[in-house]
Design a protein around this motif. Sequence first.
Motif, PDB file in Angstrom:
ATOM      1  N   GLU A  71      42.693  39.321  22.638  1.00 53.09           N
ATOM      2  CA  GLU A  71      41.343  38.782  22.847  1.00 53.09           C
ATOM      3  C   GLU A  71      41.316  38.517  24.226  1.00 53.09           C
ATOM      4  N   ILE A  72      39.933  38.516  24.733  1.00 52.44           N
ATOM      5  CA  ILE A  72      39.506  38.227  26.309  1.00 52.44           C
ATOM      6  C   ILE A  72      39.658  36.730  26.533  1.00 52.44           C
ATOM      7  N   THR A  73      40.435  36.667  27.525  1.00 55.17           N
ATOM      8  CA  THR A  73      40.567  34.900  27.702  1.00 55.17           C
ATOM      9  C   THR A  73      39.417  34.844  29.123  1.00 55.17           C
ATOM     10  N   ILE A  74      38.671  33.741  28.662  1.00 55.87           N
ATOM     11  CA  ILE A  74      37.516  33.550  29.720  1.00 55.87           C
ATOM     12  C   ILE A  74      38.008  32.120  30.607  1.00 55.87           C
ATOM     13  N   PHE A  75      38.343  32.350  31.855  1.00 58.80           N
ATOM     14  CA  PHE A  75      38.869  31.146  32.630  1.00 58.80           C
ATOM     15  C   PHE A  75      37.572  30.422  33.332  1.00 58.80           C
ATOM     16  N   GLY A  76      37.780  29.241  33.318  1.00 54.26           N
ATOM     17  CA  GLY A  76      36.658  28.499  34.079  1.00 54.26           C
ATOM     18  C   GLY A  76      35.137  28.425  33.595  1.00 54.26           C
ATOM     19  N   SER A  77      34.439  28.832  34.117  1.00 49.50           N
ATOM     20  CA  SER A  77      33.127  28.697  33.598  1.00 49.50           C
ATOM     21  C   SER A  77      32.473  30.141  33.602  1.00 49.50           C
ATOM     22  N   PRO A  78      31.501  30.069  32.323  1.00 53.67           N
ATOM     23  CA  PRO A  78      30.890  31.470  32.308  1.00 53.67           C
ATOM     24  C   PRO A  78      30.196  32.035  33.633  1.00 53.67           C
ATOM     25  N   GLY A  79      30.484  33.207  33.905  1.00 50.23           N
ATOM     26  CA  GLY A  79      29.805  33.890  35.294  1.00 50.23           C
ATOM     27  C   GLY A  79      30.923  33.745  36.425  1.00 50.23           C
ATOM     28  N   ASP A  80      32.087  33.117  36.219  1.00 49.91           N
ATOM     29  CA  ASP A  80      33.076  33.427  37.268  1.00 49.91           C
ATOM     30  C   ASP A  80      33.741  34.821  37.159  1.00 49.91           C
ATOM     31  N   THR A  81      34.124  35.471  38.164  1.00 47.30           N
ATOM     32  CA  THR A  81      34.517  36.909  38.412  1.00 47.30           C
ATOM     33  C   THR A  81      35.762  37.030  38.652  1.00 47.30           C
ATOM     34  N   GLU A  82      36.480  36.034  38.634  1.00 52.69           N
ATOM     35  CA  GLU A  82      38.055  36.177  39.134  1.00 52.69           C
ATOM     36  C   GLU A  82      39.056  35.441  38.225  1.00 52.69           C
ATOM     37  N   ILE A  83      40.187  35.972  37.904  1.00 49.37           N
ATOM     38  CA  ILE A  83      41.157  35.324  37.218  1.00 49.37           C
ATOM     39  C   ILE A  83      41.758  34.203  38.130  1.00 49.37           C
ATOM     40  N   PRO A  84      42.220  32.949  37.936  1.00 46.81           N
ATOM     41  CA  PRO A  84      42.841  32.111  38.696  1.00 46.81           C
ATOM     42  C   PRO A  84      44.303  32.604  38.822  1.00 46.81           C
ATOM     43  N   ASP A  85      44.556  32.444  39.965  1.00 43.53           N
ATOM     44  CA  ASP A  85      46.213  32.917  40.413  1.00 43.53           C
ATOM     45  C   ASP A  85      47.101  32.280  40.123  1.00 43.53           C
ATOM     46  N   ARG A  86      46.993  30.746  39.640  1.00 40.57           N
ATOM     47  CA  ARG A  86      48.002  29.927  39.519  1.00 40.57           C
ATOM     48  C   ARG A  86      48.036  29.655  38.423  1.00 40.57           C
ATOM     49  N   ILE A  87      48.061  30.521  37.563  1.00 37.96           N
ATOM     50  CA  ILE A  87      48.373  30.339  35.982  1.00 37.96           C
ATOM     51  C   ILE A  87      49.791  31.103  35.880  1.00 37.96           C
ATOM     52  N   LYS A  88      50.796  30.495  34.812  1.00 40.43           N
ATOM     53  CA  LYS A  88      52.132  30.982  34.905  1.00 40.43           C
ATOM     54  C   LYS A  88      52.456  32.242  34.422  1.00 40.43           C
ATOM     55  N   TRP A  89      51.328  32.659  33.276  1.00 36.31           N
ATOM     56  CA  TRP A  89      51.468  33.806  32.527  1.00 36.31           C
ATOM     57  C   TRP A  89      50.658  34.870  32.951  1.00 36.31           C
ATOM     58  N   GLN A  90      50.996  36.213  32.525  1.00 35.79           N
ATOM     59  CA  GLN A  90      50.242  37.421  32.928  1.00 35.79           C
ATOM     60  C   GLN A  90      48.966  37.522  31.990  1.00 35.79           C
ATOM     61  N   PRO A  91      47.646  37.530  32.154  1.00 32.01           N
ATOM     62  CA  PRO A  91      46.680  37.846  31.246  1.00 32.01           C
ATOM     63  C   PRO A  91      46.739  39.143  30.569  1.00 32.01           C
ATOM     64  N   ASN A  92      46.239  39.328  29.436  1.00 29.64           N
ATOM     65  CA  ASN A  92      46.523  40.630  28.797  1.00 29.64           C
ATOM     66  C   ASN A  92      45.526  41.683  29.255  1.00 29.64           C
ATOM     67  N   ASP A  93      45.675  42.938  29.016  1.00 29.63           N
ATOM     68  CA  ASP A  93      44.919  43.862  29.604  1.00 29.63           C
ATOM     69  C   ASP A  93      43.715  43.756  29.414  1.00 29.63           C
ATOM     70  N   VAL A  94      43.092  43.451  28.394  1.00 29.35           N
ATOM     71  CA  VAL A  94      41.564  43.389  28.210  1.00 29.35           C
ATOM     72  C   VAL A  94      40.802  42.333  29.047  1.00 29.35           C
ATOM     73  N   THR A  95      41.759  41.272  29.201  1.00 32.95           N
ATOM     74  CA  THR A  95      41.177  40.198  30.176  1.00 32.95           C
ATOM     75  C   THR A  95      41.267  40.699  31.395  1.00 32.95           C
ATOM     76  N   ILE A  96      42.279  41.512  31.930  1.00 30.57           N
ATOM     77  CA  ILE A  96      42.146  41.875  33.307  1.00 30.57           C
ATOM     78  C   ILE A  96      41.086  42.816  33.495  1.00 30.57           C
ATOM     79  N   SER A  97      40.960  43.685  32.508  1.00 29.95           N
ATOM     80  CA  SER A  97      39.796  44.683  32.464  1.00 29.95           C
ATOM     81  C   SER A  97      38.493  44.136  32.553  1.00 29.95           C
TER      82      SER A  97
END
Length: 475
Positions: A71-97
């Motif tokens: 599933e897509i993981t939403i970081f921060g608030s709706p409308g943010d357009t970047e994945i935070p860099d300082r999370i320890k794990w790699q987001p899945n491909d659907v989230t990166i997409s």
Amino acid sequence: MNLNIRVVLILTASLMTTHALSQDLSGWSDKTVCRLVESNGGAAYVEEATSRGLDCKAQIKAKPTKPKTDEITIFGSPGDTEIPDRIKWQPNDVTISYYYKENDTIRLHAARGYKVDPSDSPVEFVKKIEQHKVIDREMATKTAFSYLYYEDGLVIYDAMPPDGRFSMVLDNSSYFSSHSMGKSITSYIIGHAICEGYIASIDAPIADWPLMENTLYYSQPLIKLLNMTAGDTNVIKQYEGNFIKTGRNIHGGAAAGGLSAFAKNPLELGNTKPISTPQFSYSNLTADVLFNYMMHRVGLDFDSFITNFYQNKVRIKHPIYLDMNPLEGRQNFPSTEDRIKQGVGRYGVSATRYDYLRIAKAMMDDWQNDTCEGQYLKSVYDRRVSANRQVETWNKKEYWGEASLGRVSTKYGGQFWTDAAGLIGRNVLMMNGANGQTIAMDMDKSRIVVISAGKSHHVNEKKLAYEPLKYGRIR
């Protein structure tokens, strides 16, 4: 009786909350809105904080957990357009997409993008492609979108993720945000402005710009801003884009009016002075000031100036999109004149993978041919300063992921990172941006690495960047 009292109190609190949420929150202070967000006051407060670009900690910046499903993981608030860099794990491909597509829409927004058309005679590259199992593994499993390695006139490594891995199509016409790599590109453009006679030198003081009067940047020599030693740590958060006192982000919808809006606010830039004995302090705001100062000096020649730079010096093959903040008044089709007056220019750009290589090659050609722009690059490199921070090593990874060229660099000059571990003593200039954007140039050995990514610290830069720069190939 006690039960009835409790029911009445609950109903009263509910009615008060409903009434509060129905109010116009525009007159409420940022501090009050954040306090209500942090106390879980309701969705309306979260929406208001998001619209203001506030960095409230609770619902706005809630710490995500690693998803167990695709599933897509939403970081921060709706409308943010970047994945935070300082999370320890790699987001899945659907989230990166998802985040790639969200970010890619910004360049097409008329109020926030500036388009430069391609050259009639773009630089073409000769390819002598080699394969490597490390590259194949990285492209199939990690967060890099694009990888290029150029050496002495030839493209040696050229790779992208396998077809079907991400939900968007990635090819030579795909766009990637520069993020803070745009700081280095801005510096190169300033060098071009100096060579074209619009700016006197890197030591010229910023003393002819009414927009920045009564701010800490006024009267400071350009080199201090280029080296991030302008003494603005009392105003802007280091390594971030938020003002310390108001929490407002310097980019996006909350930053309408750009520098002119910030300079009017005594809690932001208005009536500020630089701190005494400043040291290096990385600042997004400083880079925006540099870009807008260049626009101010170039003036109404800006359209022709920036077009000439990309079309005739860099010789791009696809359009380049320059980031801009919206004007005050929310104009959908802002003029260049109004953008200069309000100072809404930004250092970031969006470009295709090979156009980033073209930008790097232009820098390298200038350096090696000792052109005016090449002399500028050498001057800022010679006057680089200590990065004044704890530096990582290639053998000690950061706790949230892989080491990177930016994090192993010990010095900074003219908006470029320099003196990376294992490369000290070599004339290597590096551009680094959020989410894993990297361009590194060995000016003496004619080697260039270009990496575009969806998230940093999940790309093996030791193999993809350091080893080719050091040895000429991945080992």
